[in-house]
Design an enzyme around this catalytic site. Sequence first.
Site, PDB file in Angstrom:
ATOM      1  CG  HIS A 146      24.570 -22.003  81.104  1.00 18.66           C
ATOM      2  ND1 HIS A 146      23.359 -21.352  81.519  1.00 18.66           N
ATOM      3  CD2 HIS A 146      24.818 -21.715  79.850  1.00 18.66           C
ATOM      4  CE1 HIS A 146      23.062 -20.822  80.323  1.00 18.66           C
ATOM      5  NE2 HIS A 146      23.916 -20.915  79.249  1.00 18.66           N
ATOM      6  CB  CYS A 197      27.268 -19.618  77.883  1.00 21.59           C
ATOM      7  SG  CYS A 197      25.638 -19.823  76.858  1.00 21.59           S
ATOM      8  CD  GLU A 209      23.759 -23.853  73.791  1.00 18.72           C
ATOM      9  OE1 GLU A 209      23.600 -23.057  72.910  1.00 18.72           O
ATOM     10  OE2 GLU A 209      24.158 -23.301  74.858  1.00 18.72           O
TER      11      GLU A 209
HETATM   12  N1  LIG Z   1      22.924 -13.936  75.640  1.00 21.59           N
HETATM   13  C1  LIG Z   1      23.883 -14.764  75.992  1.00 21.59           C
HETATM   14  O1  LIG Z   1      24.130 -15.013  77.199  1.00 21.59           O
HETATM   15  C2  LIG Z   1      25.115 -15.064  75.055  1.00 21.59           C
HETATM   16  C3  LIG Z   1      26.219 -16.077  75.392  1.00 21.59           C
HETATM   17  C4  LIG Z   1      26.980 -16.274  74.605  1.00 21.59           C
HETATM   18  C5  LIG Z   1      26.997 -15.711  73.255  1.00 21.59           C
HETATM   19  N2  LIG Z   1      26.103 -15.125  72.921  1.00 21.59           N
HETATM   20  C6  LIG Z   1      26.304 -14.307  71.464  1.00 21.59           C
HETATM   21  O2  LIG Z   1      26.573 -13.209  71.543  1.00 21.59           O
HETATM   22  C7  LIG Z   1      26.033 -12.263  70.568  1.00 21.59           C
HETATM   23  C8  LIG Z   1      25.209 -11.191  71.237  1.00 21.59           C
HETATM   24  O3  LIG Z   1      23.928 -11.834  71.925  1.00 21.59           O
HETATM   25  P1  LIG Z   1      22.963 -10.786  72.728  1.00 21.59           P
HETATM   26  O4  LIG Z   1      22.334 -11.871  73.472  1.00 21.59           O
HETATM   27  O5  LIG Z   1      23.739  -9.791  73.404  1.00 21.59           O
HETATM   28  O6  LIG Z   1      22.058 -10.226  71.301  1.00 21.59           O
HETATM   29  P2  LIG Z   1      20.939  -8.768  71.358  1.00 21.59           P
HETATM   30  O7  LIG Z   1      20.720  -8.554  72.579  1.00 21.59           O
HETATM   31  O8  LIG Z   1      20.199  -9.202  70.422  1.00 21.59           O
HETATM   32  O9  LIG Z   1      22.263  -7.948  70.639  1.00 21.59           O
HETATM   33  C9  LIG Z   1      22.618  -7.863  69.267  1.00 21.59           C
HETATM   34  C10 LIG Z   1      23.666  -6.792  69.236  1.00 21.59           C
HETATM   35  O10 LIG Z   1      23.930  -6.654  67.797  1.00 21.59           O
HETATM   36  C11 LIG Z   1      23.648  -5.452  67.092  1.00 21.59           C
HETATM   37  N3  LIG Z   1      23.170  -5.580  65.782  1.00 21.59           N
HETATM   38  C12 LIG Z   1      21.832  -6.299  65.293  1.00 21.59           C
HETATM   39  N4  LIG Z   1      21.897  -6.061  63.881  1.00 21.59           N
HETATM   40  C13 LIG Z   1      23.169  -5.249  63.550  1.00 21.59           C
HETATM   41  C14 LIG Z   1      23.582  -4.883  62.331  1.00 21.59           C
HETATM   42  N5  LIG Z   1      22.872  -5.107  61.301  1.00 21.59           N
HETATM   43  N6  LIG Z   1      24.782  -4.161  62.138  1.00 21.59           N
HETATM   44  C15 LIG Z   1      25.464  -4.021  63.522  1.00 21.59           C
HETATM   45  N7  LIG Z   1      24.750  -4.343  64.587  1.00 21.59           N
HETATM   46  C16 LIG Z   1      24.114  -5.102  64.712  1.00 21.59           C
HETATM   47  C17 LIG Z   1      22.477  -4.871  67.994  1.00 21.59           C
HETATM   48  O11 LIG Z   1      22.232  -3.460  67.776  1.00 21.59           O
HETATM   49  P3  LIG Z   1      20.841  -2.479  67.946  1.00 21.59           P
HETATM   50  O12 LIG Z   1      20.674  -2.610  69.516  1.00 21.59           O
HETATM   51  O13 LIG Z   1      21.350  -1.425  67.392  1.00 21.59           O
HETATM   52  O14 LIG Z   1      19.817  -3.473  66.959  1.00 21.59           O
HETATM   53  C18 LIG Z   1      22.872  -5.201  69.379  1.00 21.59           C
HETATM   54  O15 LIG Z   1      23.834  -4.491  70.084  1.00 21.59           O
HETATM   55  C19 LIG Z   1      25.137 -13.282  69.588  1.00 21.59           C
HETATM   56  O16 LIG Z   1      25.933 -13.646  68.571  1.00 21.59           O
HETATM   57  C20 LIG Z   1      24.980 -14.532  70.831  1.00 21.59           C
HETATM   58  O17 LIG Z   1      24.891 -15.875  69.863  1.00 21.59           O
HETATM   59  C21 LIG Z   1      25.256 -14.624  73.780  1.00 21.59           C
END
Ligand SMILES: NC(=O)c1ccc[n+]([C@@H]2O[C@H](COP(=O)([O-])OP(=O)(O)OC[C@H]3O[C@@H](n4cnc5c(N)ncnc54)[C@H](OP(=O)(O)O)[C@@H]3O)[C@@H](O)[C@H]2O)c1
Length: 350
Positions: free
Chosen positions: A242, A150, A202
């Site tokens: 950001h 991001c 990062e």
């Molecule tokens: N947050 C940001 O601004 C941002 C920006 C860019 C990139 N990212 C990337 O995007 C991704 C998601 O980030 P997030 O902040 O949305 O994380 P998050 O809120 O923790 O969500 C993670 C997701 O993955 C699922 N998950 C976890 N363990 C799993 C498994 N064993 N099998 C299948 N699904 C599983 C979770 O399902 P449950 O709800 O069932 O646990 C949830 O839907 C990450 O790789 C992160 O690095 C995030």
Amino acid sequence: MNENKIPVGILGATGMVGQHFVKFLQNHPWFEIAWLGASDRSAGKPYREATSWRLDGAMPADVRHLKVEECKPGGASRLVFSAMDASVATEIEREFARAGHVIVSNSRNHRMEPDVPLLIPEVNPEHLKIIPQQQRQRGWKGQIATNPNCSTIVLAMSLAPLKQFGITRVVATTMQAISGAGYPGVASMDINANVIPFIGGEEEKMQQETQKILGDFTAEGLRPLNARVSAHCNRVPVVNGHTVAVSVEFERKPSKDDILRALVNYRSLPQERKLPSAPPQPIIYMEETDRPQPRRDAERERGMAIFVGRLRECPVLDFKFVALGHNTIRGAAGAAVLNAELMYSEGLLD
Ligand SMILES: NC(=O)c1ccc[n+]([C@@H]2O[C@H](COP(=O)([O-])OP(=O)(O)OC[C@H]3O[C@@H](n4cnc5c(N)ncnc54)[C@H](OP(=O)(O)O)[C@@H]3O)[C@@H](O)[C@H]2O)c1
């Protein structure tokens, strides 16, 4: 389901970025959400029960009743967006690509693999040409394309129009919003009235991803930009957006007017093709001396444009400026949806 629309799935649909996908895809003219996947903690439940909705506004009505599935290929739509936890994304995304799915991923896991495009449709659409090599080498019927981190996307988009002047060195200092850390993210006791001068992994991501994105597609594969990039990453008490303070050195010394013209006139393939999520003007230059600001500017243009301001000479490198982008829209869900729109317009979803 609307038969005229392309059904899409979301891996990690219950998480923060997954929710942004759900919200961003509402009323999309080409795509319609047909499949949602998450962990076995959520599988089998309707989306409304599996998800603690954390975004502004209500959970969209047409996904509330959709059953959350296990993240296994088979029943899912051919086109699948991925917002999965990075600890599990590598294998699950590969399994889907092997089974013929087109994975448009927001996770970091595959970004730096040499045969995976790290795509910004305005900047490096030609990097999609690496996909046939990916499919050949891995024996996949499907494919994986990724979008950048991001903060990288803010830096790379603001530098892209300046590549013509021969970028040699870049120093970028970020002020990153707390929403970039997901939910619940950084503890309020740590971030209130404070700055945290460290975000794990990062700086390395910004440095390497920027070189890959601004690099060229060649017969030998993707060749990174030959420029040195140094990033300082900081978490600040901002909710969304950001901000990146950038100093840049050039091989062919442009004037301030040359740089301004390059930024303001920057248009690319998504604008030419009028892709539905493409901002009409990808870079908006702000003349005010105290802009861009995250609270006032990040949400403009549906969160899809990059705002640049304060262009001036730099006594160490050549020029410096400030850039701003919405981290969960242009830096996550919106970026991936625009990638899929470009892939569709290139015939890669046929
Ligand atoms: N947050 C940001 O601004 C941002 C920006 C860019 C990139 N990212 C990337 O995007 C991704 C998601 O980030 P997030 O902040 O949305 O994380 P998050 O809120 O923790 O969500 C993670 C997701 O993955 C699922 N998950 C976890 N363990 C799993 C498994 N064993 N099998 C299948 N699904 C599983 C979770 O399902 P449950 O709800 O069932 O646990 C949830 O839907 C990450 O790789 C992160 O690095 C995030």
